[in-house]
Design an enzyme around this catalytic site. Structure first.
Site: not given
Ligand code: AMP
Length: 195
Positions: A13, A88, A127, A139, A150
């Site tokens: 993404k 989400r 990755r 990360r 996740r």
């Molecule tokens: P991402 O970078 O989108 O993979 O997000 C990393 C982490 O941030 C996720 O595993 C969640 O812990 C938190 N996170 C990001 N976006 C959301 C969301 N829309 N709702 C809840 N937690 C989020």
């Protein structure tokens, strides 16, 4: 153009959003990036979100909705945006609908990167080794355990969004198992745009 980029962790993404940003001249609004910035700054939101993020669990809707509500009001997002990592959950999607309705705005499309969920753990491992080899920071939630959490959160809480947006005629599925360039092309052509 107001878009959502939907897809599981590790589906690419971030990479695809960067291409769309360039092509469409609208900002990428990544809730993950916003939360990571809050954690790095040790802000109150960051302190609340840190442990959940490290485990790979979703942080509370209240935190995320506040961040998004503030971000979509910034001048650079007035003429459009690409939401990455948000919504989400169905309740986040409903809250987004309300937020946009209040501003008389509408989504143009929800782009869904379709990937084989079973291939993602391997993609994540690759990755991580590539990132390490470059000497870049990995990360905190790119550990196998957190990644599995996740993916599980995605399966349970985010997958229902496809039907939610399909019912509204907004869902545009794109095969995400191809090369980066082919996926970019696929995304643009589903929006009736050329690269
Ligand atoms: P991402 O970078 O989108 O993979 O997000 C990393 C982490 O941030 C996720 O595993 C969640 O812990 C938190 N996170 C990001 N976006 C959301 C969301 N829309 N709702 C809840 N937690 C989020």
């Amino acid at each position: 153009m107001r878009l959502i980029l939907l897809g599981p962790p590790g589906a690419g993404k971030g990479t695809q959003a960067a291409h769309l940003v360039e092509r469409l001249s609208v900002p990428q609004l990544s809730t993950g990036d916003m939360l990571r910035a809050a954690v790095a700054a040790s802000s109150p939101v960051g302190l609340q979100a840190k442990a959940m993020m490290e485990r790979g669990e979703l942080v509370s809707d209240a935190i995320v909705l506040d961040l998004v509500a503030a971000r979509i009001q910034q001048p650079d997002a007035v003429s459009g945006f690409i939401l990455d990592g948000f919504p989400r959950t169905i309740s986040q999607a409903e809250a987004l609908d309300t937020m946009l309705e209040e501003k008389s705005l509408a989504l143009d499309a929800v782009l869904e990167l379709q990937v084989d969920l079973n291939a993602l753990v391997e993609r994540m491992t690759t990755r991580v080794s590539e990132t390490r080899a470059k000497g870049d920071l990995v990360r905190a939630d790119d550990t196998p355990d957190a990644f599995r959490t996740r993916l599980e959160a995605y399966r349970k809480q985010t997958v229902p969004l496809s039907a939610y947006y399909a019912n509204r005629g907004l869902l545009r599925p794109v095969d995400g198992m191809r090369s980066i360039d082919d996926v970019s092309q696929g995304l643009l052509s589903t929006l009736n745009l050329r690269s």
